[in-house]
Design an enzyme around this catalytic site. Structure first.
Site, PDB file in Angstrom:
ATOM      1  CG  PHE A 119      12.397 -23.030 -37.087  1.00  0.00           C
ATOM      2  CD1 PHE A 119      11.612 -23.733 -37.986  1.00  0.00           C
ATOM      3  CD2 PHE A 119      12.261 -23.318 -35.734  1.00  0.00           C
ATOM      4  CE1 PHE A 119      10.707 -24.700 -37.542  1.00  0.00           C
ATOM      5  CE2 PHE A 119      11.364 -24.278 -35.277  1.00  0.00           C
ATOM      6  CZ  PHE A 119      10.589 -24.964 -36.186  1.00  0.00           C
TER       7      PHE A 119
ATOM      8  CB  THR B 260      10.878 -19.235 -29.541  1.00  0.00           C
ATOM      9  OG1 THR B 260      11.171 -20.633 -29.553  1.00  0.00           O
ATOM     10  CG2 THR B 260      10.884 -18.726 -28.111  1.00  0.00           C
TER      11      THR B 260
ATOM     12  N   PRO C  13       8.128 -14.139 -27.258  1.00  0.00           N
ATOM     13  CG  PRO C  13       8.344 -11.814 -27.364  1.00  0.00           C
ATOM     14  CD  PRO C  13       7.933 -13.006 -28.178  1.00  0.00           C
TER      15      PRO C  13
ATOM     16  CB  ALA D 275       4.622 -18.791 -27.144  1.00  0.00           C
TER      17      ALA D 275
ATOM     18  CB  THR E 187      19.708 -19.915 -34.418  1.00  0.00           C
ATOM     19  OG1 THR E 187      19.555 -20.146 -33.026  1.00  0.00           O
ATOM     20  CG2 THR E 187      21.172 -20.098 -34.808  1.00  0.00           C
TER      21      THR E 187
ATOM     22  N   GLY F 114      42.169 -23.106 -11.951  1.00  0.00           N
ATOM     23  CA  GLY F 114      41.958 -21.675 -12.209  1.00  0.00           C
ATOM     24  C   GLY F 114      42.014 -21.313 -13.691  1.00  0.00           C
TER      25      GLY F 114
ATOM     26  CD  GLU G 270      16.541 -27.294 -32.615  1.00  0.00           C
ATOM     27  OE1 GLU G 270      16.005 -28.334 -32.998  1.00  0.00           O
ATOM     28  OE2 GLU G 270      17.507 -26.760 -33.189  1.00  0.00           O
TER      29      GLU G 270
ATOM     30  CB  THR H   7      13.358 -27.178 -21.518  1.00  0.00           C
ATOM     31  OG1 THR H   7      12.046 -27.743 -21.392  1.00  0.00           O
ATOM     32  CG2 THR H   7      13.244 -25.682 -21.773  1.00  0.00           C
TER      33      THR H   7
ATOM     34  CD  GLU I 209      13.269 -28.603 -17.280  1.00  0.00           C
ATOM     35  OE1 GLU I 209      13.588 -28.229 -18.430  1.00  0.00           O
ATOM     36  OE2 GLU I 209      14.001 -28.416 -16.290  1.00  0.00           O
TER      37      GLU I 209
HETATM   38  N1  COS Z   1       4.962 -34.342 -34.766  1.00  0.00           N
HETATM   39  C1  COS Z   1       3.811 -34.073 -35.426  1.00  0.00           C
HETATM   40  N2  COS Z   1       2.661 -33.780 -34.771  1.00  0.00           N
HETATM   41  C2  COS Z   1       2.696 -33.770 -33.425  1.00  0.00           C
HETATM   42  C3  COS Z   1       3.886 -34.028 -32.688  1.00  0.00           C
HETATM   43  C4  COS Z   1       5.044 -34.338 -33.416  1.00  0.00           C
HETATM   44  N3  COS Z   1       6.194 -34.612 -32.804  1.00  0.00           N
HETATM   45  N4  COS Z   1       3.598 -33.939 -31.368  1.00  0.00           N
HETATM   46  C5  COS Z   1       2.300 -33.612 -31.297  1.00  0.00           C
HETATM   47  N5  COS Z   1       1.759 -33.506 -32.530  1.00  0.00           N
HETATM   48  C6  COS Z   1       0.392 -33.165 -32.900  1.00  0.00           C
HETATM   49  C7  COS Z   1      -0.608 -33.886 -32.004  1.00  0.00           C
HETATM   50  O1  COS Z   1      -0.934 -35.152 -32.545  1.00  0.00           O
HETATM   51  C8  COS Z   1      -1.795 -32.949 -32.029  1.00  0.00           C
HETATM   52  O2  COS Z   1      -2.505 -33.131 -33.226  1.00  0.00           O
HETATM   53  P1  COS Z   1      -4.146 -33.065 -33.254  1.00  0.00           P
HETATM   54  O3  COS Z   1      -4.469 -31.658 -32.816  1.00  0.00           O
HETATM   55  O4  COS Z   1      -4.457 -33.355 -34.676  1.00  0.00           O
HETATM   56  O5  COS Z   1      -4.579 -34.085 -32.275  1.00  0.00           O
HETATM   57  C9  COS Z   1      -1.135 -31.575 -32.112  1.00  0.00           C
HETATM   58  O6  COS Z   1       0.170 -31.773 -32.644  1.00  0.00           O
HETATM   59  C10 COS Z   1      -1.032 -30.899 -30.749  1.00  0.00           C
HETATM   60  O7  COS Z   1      -0.309 -31.792 -29.917  1.00  0.00           O
HETATM   61  P2  COS Z   1      -0.347 -31.692 -28.326  1.00  0.00           P
HETATM   62  O8  COS Z   1      -1.757 -31.624 -27.862  1.00  0.00           O
HETATM   63  O9  COS Z   1       0.514 -32.771 -27.780  1.00  0.00           O
HETATM   64  O10 COS Z   1       0.318 -30.270 -28.114  1.00  0.00           O
HETATM   65  P3  COS Z   1       0.740 -29.540 -26.783  1.00  0.00           P
HETATM   66  O11 COS Z   1       0.285 -28.147 -26.860  1.00  0.00           O
HETATM   67  O12 COS Z   1       0.363 -30.372 -25.573  1.00  0.00           O
HETATM   68  O13 COS Z   1       2.341 -29.448 -26.901  1.00  0.00           O
HETATM   69  C11 COS Z   1       4.602 -30.124 -26.783  1.00  0.00           C
HETATM   70  C12 COS Z   1       3.160 -30.483 -27.123  1.00  0.00           C
HETATM   71  C13 COS Z   1       4.778 -29.640 -25.361  1.00  0.00           C
HETATM   72  C14 COS Z   1       5.375 -31.419 -26.962  1.00  0.00           C
HETATM   73  C15 COS Z   1       5.068 -29.053 -27.804  1.00  0.00           C
HETATM   74  O14 COS Z   1       4.429 -27.831 -27.573  1.00  0.00           O
HETATM   75  C16 COS Z   1       6.551 -28.846 -27.765  1.00  0.00           C
HETATM   76  O15 COS Z   1       7.310 -29.641 -28.331  1.00  0.00           O
HETATM   77  N6  COS Z   1       7.009 -27.757 -27.102  1.00  0.00           N
HETATM   78  C17 COS Z   1       8.388 -27.390 -27.106  1.00  0.00           C
HETATM   79  C18 COS Z   1       8.614 -26.428 -28.213  1.00  0.00           C
HETATM   80  C19 COS Z   1      10.063 -26.194 -28.416  1.00  0.00           C
HETATM   81  O16 COS Z   1      10.837 -27.132 -28.545  1.00  0.00           O
HETATM   82  N7  COS Z   1      10.429 -24.924 -28.487  1.00  0.00           N
HETATM   83  C20 COS Z   1      11.768 -24.526 -28.694  1.00  0.00           C
HETATM   84  C21 COS Z   1      11.944 -24.096 -30.090  1.00  0.00           C
HETATM   85  S1  COS Z   1      13.602 -23.699 -30.339  1.00  0.00           S
HETATM   86  S2  COS Z   1      13.638 -23.633 -32.247  1.00  0.00           S
END
Ligand code: COS
Length: 386
Positions: free
Chosen positions: A125, A128, A130, A132, A160, A345, A368, A370, A372
């Site tokens: 999948f 992510t 570098p 973002a 992964t 230990g 998936e 943080t 935070e």
């Molecule tokens: N499911 C479906 N759609 C979603 C959603 C969800 N859980 N959360 C948000 N959306 C939609 C929003 O409704 C919005 O849609 P519109 O543009 O039509 O209004 C769009 O996605 C953008 O949402 P938002 O403005 O909230 O996006 P942000 O850039 O503020 O980011 C977070 C939201 C921070 C929650 C997101 O970027 C995130 O989850 N980041 C972490 C990523 C991650 O887990 N990375 C690790 C991957 S390891 S495999």
């Protein structure tokens, strides 16, 4: 309103059979594979044979047609023994198979799912990058429209199952155009490993999950056909976020399994190890640690199962998924820490499982989303920033 937390006979049976498999097939190899940083295609195949892949995929596409609670119990049982194999299982099911299962068209599902449900092949999948991670929308990989297809350019990191010898391909999120107002249009693409212009490189020297496969993906004018787009053009960002909502449940299951595994070895050790003429479990300082671990594990388990049950009932579960992921990973951290402390230990030696639990839990608060980001998702759902 009925309140019933009883697992079904099938769910009990899955726990018992996966526990037996993990104890007899994974435990004897886990330490050495981790020390040697060796991904095992053989073990992956065996995990497929006991039904660990495609658990929630319908039988029509080669899956096992089970509910999410059953799947999560299986991940928990693998993680109770080994984080690396649990990572292979959780990532392949939730992030590899998941997007195909939920957003793929009929042809894509028929082409890939049966092969991905056996354990013979894995799928990654690619979200992510570098620059973002938490800010998933900041990704820079592009997909340029060309005659009869697309050309991909960019890179992904920490993927992964992205480059193992049995990996068939990766789902890759890329900017596929610009929307009115200048917003990026994101789409997801199915890219098979071996496609010219695509290179998957294995990452080494990880602190965690050393026997799992992690990759960097590079795209340089990688040409793919029109049919490689997953679902609808422009749906990529939402597809990824929806995938993560479900994926977070499996990371929570890894946290729960890790906490349970750390507790089990800590309790066994504390009852056996003697100091001042008595088992160390009889000292209140240690007994209370074990009592806290057992209490938190119980709370984590029901919190996670409830989130999965909501998903199974087709009810909203994003907030509960974020809560479960946050809580289970933090419980894993505390349990792994107590486990090392109880071992003294010996807990610092590679040959003791305590050391591996302590390292492996560290990713759970990062991958998936943080802790935070989970708090952000929860706080948003409470209307805190409205
Ligand atoms: N499911 C479906 N759609 C979603 C959603 C969800 N859980 N959360 C948000 N959306 C939609 C929003 O409704 C919005 O849609 P519109 O543009 O039509 O209004 C769009 O996605 C953008 O949402 P938002 O403005 O909230 O996006 P942000 O850039 O503020 O980011 C977070 C939201 C921070 C929650 C997101 O970027 C995130 O989850 N980041 C972490 C990523 C991650 O887990 N990375 C690790 C991957 S390891 S495999």
């Amino acid at each position: 309103m009925s309140l019933c937390f009883e697992l079904s006979d099938t769910q009990h049976m899955i726990r018992e059979s996966i526990r037996r498999f993990a104890e007899t097939e994974i435990r004897p190899l886990a330490g050495a594979l981790s020390r040697e940083e060796r991904f095992s295609a053989d073990l992956t195949r065996k995990m497929g044979q006991v039904g660990l892949f495609g658990m929630t995929v319908s039988e029509e596409y080669g899956g096992h047609g089970l509910d999410y609670v059953s799947y999560i119990i299986a991940v928990e049982e693998v993680a109770r023994i080994d984080g690396s194999q649990a990572a292979t299982v959780a990532a392949h099911n939730s992030l590899g198979i998941g997007p195909l299962q939920y957003f793929g068209n009929e042809e894509q599902k028929r082409t890939y799912l049966p092969r991905l449900c056996t354990g013979e092949h894995l799928w990654g999948f690619g979200l992510t990058e570098p620059d973002a991670g938490s800010d998933a929308g900041a990704s820079k990989t592009t997909a340029r429209k060309e005659d009869n297809g697309w050309s991909l350019n960019g890179s992904k990191i920490f993927i992964t199952n992205g480059s193992s010898e049995v990996t068939l391909g990766n789902t890759v999120q890329a900017i596929s155009g610009e929307l009115p107002g200048g917003k990026k249009e994101m789409s997801c693409f199915l890219v098979e490993n071996g496609t010219p212009g695509f290179e998957a490189r294995t990452m080494h020297k990880k602190m965690v999950w050393r026997a799992s496969n992690t990759a960097e993906l590079y795209f340089d004018e990688c040409r793919i056909g029109e049919a490689a787009i997953l679902g609808k053009r422009g749906d990529g960002f939402k597809q990824m976020l929806q995938t993560l909502d479900k994926g977070r449940l499996s990371i929570a299951a890894m946290g729960l399994g890790c906490a349970q595994g750390a507790f089990d070895v800590a309790l066994a050790y504390a009852r056996e190890r003697k100091a001042f003429g008595k088992p160390i479990s009889t000292f209140q300082a240690n007994a209370f640690k074990l009592a806290d671990m057992a209490t938190e594990i119980d709370a984590a388990r029901w919190m996670l199962y409830r989130a999965c049950w909501l998903l199974d009932q087709h009810q909203p579960f994003s907030r509960e998924s974020a809560m479960a992921k946050l809580y289970c990973s933090e419980v894993a951290k505390r349990c792994a820490d107590h486990c090392v402390q109880l071992h003294g230990g010996y807990g610092l030696l590679e040959e003791y499982e305590a050391e591996r639990f302590y390292r492996d839990q560290r990713l759970l608060e990062i991958g998936e989303g943080t802790s935070e980001i989970q708090r952000l998702v929860i706080a948003r759902s409470l209307g805190c920033f409205a």
